[in-house]
Design a protein around this motif. Structure first.
Motif, PDB file in Angstrom:
ATOM      1  N   MET A 147      -8.704   2.344  10.839  1.00 14.39           N
ATOM      2  CA  MET A 147      -8.862   2.450   9.387  1.00 14.39           C
ATOM      3  C   MET A 147     -10.343   2.347   9.059  1.00 14.39           C
ATOM      4  N   GLY A 178       5.826   3.059   0.892  1.00 12.04           N
ATOM      5  CA  GLY A 178       5.123   1.802   0.667  1.00 12.04           C
ATOM      6  C   GLY A 178       5.167   0.914   1.903  1.00 12.04           C
ATOM      7  N   THR A 179       4.029   0.465   2.338  1.00 12.52           N
ATOM      8  CA  THR A 179       3.929  -0.451   3.487  1.00 12.52           C
ATOM      9  C   THR A 179       3.147  -1.693   3.067  1.00 12.52           C
ATOM     10  N   ASN A 227       0.854  -1.184   0.000  1.00 17.58           N
ATOM     11  CA  ASN A 227       0.000   0.000   0.000  1.00 17.58           C
ATOM     12  C   ASN A 227       0.894   1.239   0.000  1.00 17.58           C
ATOM     13  N   GLU A 228       0.726   2.084  -1.002  1.00 20.80           N
ATOM     14  CA  GLU A 228       1.539   3.295  -1.121  1.00 20.80           C
ATOM     15  C   GLU A 228       0.715   4.509  -0.699  1.00 20.80           C
ATOM     16  N   HIS A 229       1.308   5.346   0.136  1.00 23.49           N
ATOM     17  CA  HIS A 229       0.648   6.576   0.556  1.00 23.49           C
ATOM     18  C   HIS A 229       1.682   7.704   0.579  1.00 23.49           C
ATOM     19  N   ASP A 230       1.197   8.891   0.393  1.00 24.04           N
ATOM     20  CA  ASP A 230       2.058  10.071   0.267  1.00 24.04           C
ATOM     21  C   ASP A 230       2.308  10.681   1.654  1.00 24.04           C
ATOM     22  N   SER A 231       3.580  10.878   1.947  1.00 23.88           N
ATOM     23  CA  SER A 231       3.981  11.503   3.201  1.00 23.88           C
ATOM     24  C   SER A 231       4.587  12.874   2.904  1.00 23.88           C
ATOM     25  N   GLU A 232       4.232  13.868   3.714  1.00 26.03           N
ATOM     26  CA  GLU A 232       4.747  15.216   3.478  1.00 26.03           C
ATOM     27  C   GLU A 232       6.252  15.308   3.688  1.00 26.03           C
ATOM     28  N   ASP A 264      -6.939  -5.411   0.738  1.00 24.46           N
ATOM     29  CA  ASP A 264      -6.679  -4.983  -0.643  1.00 24.46           C
ATOM     30  C   ASP A 264      -7.876  -5.213  -1.548  1.00 24.46           C
ATOM     31  N   ARG A 269       0.513  -4.734   3.086  1.00 28.36           N
ATOM     32  CA  ARG A 269      -0.822  -4.997   3.641  1.00 28.36           C
ATOM     33  C   ARG A 269      -0.726  -6.260   4.482  1.00 28.36           C
ATOM     34  N   ILE A 296       6.539   9.388  -1.094  1.00 30.41           N
ATOM     35  CA  ILE A 296       5.718   8.185  -1.239  1.00 30.41           C
ATOM     36  C   ILE A 296       6.350   7.050  -0.430  1.00 30.41           C
TER      37      ILE A 296
END
Length: 629
Positions: free
Chosen positions: A612, A501-502, A490-495, A524, A504, A499
């Motif tokens: 979540m 990736g962690t 799972n990819e999410h954007d961090s400030e 997923d 699932r 990007i």
């Protein structure tokens, strides 16, 4: 055995012979006959009567004198043929003693296995093929034979159901069903179906349980609903709601209700509304007994609920206490009413639901136990969460095998009680090699083992927050096969980091008991089916099932592999396309389809938290029917 038995020296009888002292009595191989014992006993009684003089003062007719003369002749002339009745009793006592000695050397499980094998051999000798029709007695005998064969194979404790090669893939959309939309008010935490595929149960964080009729769905044949003629398509079956078990009211809520309760008349005082019996908090897991009569529920209120669900309804039987924290997972031992429960208090407890009694407690885990599984043997497997261990419990021996997941470190070895440097050098060597090569798939550190599933009595599966599925055997401390990032990243954007990736994590695992198919779930949007190698050394992907949301529980059943009389009656057909008839003359229906049924609980939230939330998901149960060739 009989020759050796009669060749042994036997003890003397209580009455010694006067005509031939010291001579051994002549016995037949089968001992004294029943007629001889009766006549000997009668002669003895009559002789005792004459000695005591009991008939001196009474007149005796000719018949009595003739009978006494015959008895005297019998005692004098046939003394070698008939002895006292103690001879026969001694022989019977000897036989009973030997049979008792043989029974003591044989355990009940071995005796059942031996009797089952003897019964199967007798059926093989008496089996005769029939060209037309069938007999109800023969049908019952065949059903018993199939069940005994299944029991014999399951008692071996090894994988014997090769189902993966018979599955007809891909799965058509007409074979996937969902429970009705109007259901639970909270997150669905568990879904379990009876082993015959008739009933479905779901639990939720709202503290309620729902019962659904699953018979039409589990026996669904996808090929029948798909026809070349558009107008001849049969309607798809539906999952219909059968019963609803409400959440109970806690003691504090009862006191508040009584305090603020209003009564219009004095006669109405004390006639409060009947309160429901059940859990007073969230229900985290469900388990159904093999006969389908008892349902167990694990609650956050530290109680294990016992429900009598025989028939279309259900009734609360009793709540079993003992745990000091929330009960996270429960599992029945196959074929029995023994229940294994795991709790956040780091203990495993064993209950007998046939008597609603507690048996024992098992200790060993260092963190909350999140999952438990069991099969036919007196064995259990648990996942210890943050202590990163899978423990294989031998209940009868009161021992356990510990399998350690994740990486080794000196600090962890000290906390776990192992040697300080055990496995540390290997982990450092692997880390240096990975940093030097900088290629290949990324391996994430496993911080928690969340779910386990037993394949057979010596093989098990585990999954954790690193997204890795491991295959273990009791003969090795390390997994014999592992698949990293089984459900993707799972990819999410961090400030700050960009990007990230962690993996699932694996939220649910389930294997067909003693079968070569298992399923895994995450968040997923897919349930993945896997095939286990024949040698139990690896596994490979089979197919996927679309299931949006978080998968909180999975179950695999194959109702056709456990025959019942109704299924056998419907399966009997006569050659030439004519319907078969039983002994009563009733016509049998079409044979039910052989299916593998996948039952999963999908929700908008994880089972153990609300960190979540998936907006597109639906709270309920998903049932996928996969036809088998």
């Amino acid at each position: 055995m009989s020759d050796a038995f009669f060749s042994k020296p036997r003890p003397f009888s209580k009455r010694k012979r006067e005509d031939a002292p010291g001579s051994a009595p002549r016995q037949t191989r089968n001992g004294t006959s029943a007629r001889g014992q009766t006549m000997s006993r009668g002669g003895k009684d009559r002789q005792n009567g004459r000695k005591g003089g009991s008939g001196a003062g009474r007149p005796q007719n000719k018949g009595k004198r003739r009978a006494e003369a015959e008895d005297e002749d019998l005692d004098e002339g046939d003394a070698d043929h008939f002895d006292s009745d103690e001879v026969g009793s001694d022989e019977a006592e000897g036989v009973d003693e030997e049979s008792e000695e043989e029974d003591e050397l044989e355990t009940p499980a071995q005796k059942r296995l031996r009797l089952s094998q003897m019964y199967l051999k007798s059926l093989e000798k008496d089996k005769e093929a029939e060209d037309f029709g069938f007999d109800a007695a023969d049908l019952d005998r065949d059903i018993i034979a199939e069940r005994l064969q299944q029991d014999v194979l399951e008692h071996t404790g090894k994988l014997h159901l090769n189902v993966a090669s018979t599955l007809q893939l891909p799965i058509p959309s007409t074979s996937i069903f969902r429970t009705p939309a109007k259901g639970h008010r909270g997150c669905v935490t568990a879904a379990v179906a009876s082993h015959d595929g008739h009933w479905l149960y779901t639990s939720s964080k709202d503290g309620a349980i729902m019962k659904y009729d699953l018979a039409a769905v589990s026996a669904h044949d996808p090929s029948a609903s798909t026809s070349s003629t558009p107008g001849s398509e049969s309607p798809l079956p539906r999952i219909s709601r059968s019963a609803y078990f409400r959440k109970a009211v806690s003691d504090s809520q009862k006191r508040d209700a009584e305090k603020h309760q209003r009564f219009d008349t004095p006669q109405d005082k004390g006639k409060g509304k009947e309160l429901a019996e059940g859990h007073t908090d969230e229900i985290l897991d469900l388990a159904i007994s093999h006969d389908g009569k008892t349902l167990a529920s694990a609650g956050r209120d530290k109680v294990i609920g016992c429900w009598n669900v025989e028939g279309e309804g259900g009734k609360w039987s009793r709540g079993l206490g003992g745990h000091k924290d929330a009960v996270g997972s429960i599992a029945f031992r196959l074929g029995t009413n023994e229940l294994y429960s795991s709790s956040f208090d780091r203990t495993v407890k064993v209950f007998d639901l046939s008597t609603l009694s507690y048996i024992e407690t098992l200790f060993g885990h260092q963190d909350s136990i999140l999952s438990i599984d069991a099969l036919r043997g007196e064995l259990a497997v648990t996942a210890g969460g943050r202590d990163k261990t899978v423990r294989f419990w031998k209940v009868m021996e009161e021992s356990q095998l510990v399998f350690r997941g994740g990486g080794a470190s000196r600090m962890r070895n000290v906390l776990d009680g192992a040697m300080e440097d055990e496995g540390v050098e290997d982990e450092e060597r692997k880390r240096r090699r990975t940093q030097a090569e900088q290629r290949g798939p990324v391996k994430f550190v496993e911080g928690s083992i969340d779910c386990v599933a037993m394949v057979d009595d010596s093989t098990l599966l585990s999954g954790g927050d690193s997204g890795t599925i491991c295959l273990w055997t009791v003969t090795k401390k390390k997994p014999i096969f592992r698949l990293d990032v089984a459900h993707g990243i799972n990819e999410h954007d961090s400030e700050s980091e960009g990007i990230i990736g962690t993996p699932r994590w694996i939220t649910a695992l389930s294997c067909l008991p003693y079968g070569d198919v298992f399923a895994s779930g995450s968040w997923d949007g897919q349930i993945r089916l896997w095939k286990i190698d024949e040698r139990l050394r690896s596994f490979s992907p089979l197919t996927t099932i679309d299931a949006p949301g978080c998968i909180n529980s999975i179950q695999l059943i194959a109702p056709s592999l456990r025959p019942t009389r109704e299924s056998q009656l419907s399966a009997v057909t006569v050659q030439g396309g004519k319907a078969g008839k039983d002994a009563a003359g009733s016509t049998a229906t079409a044979p039910p389809a052989k299916n593998l049924v996948v039952v999963a609980a999908t929700s908008k939230e994880p089972r153990l938290g609300r960190f979540m939330r998936f907006k597109d998901a639906k709270d309920g149960a998903l049932v996928a029917v996969i036809p088998m060739a």
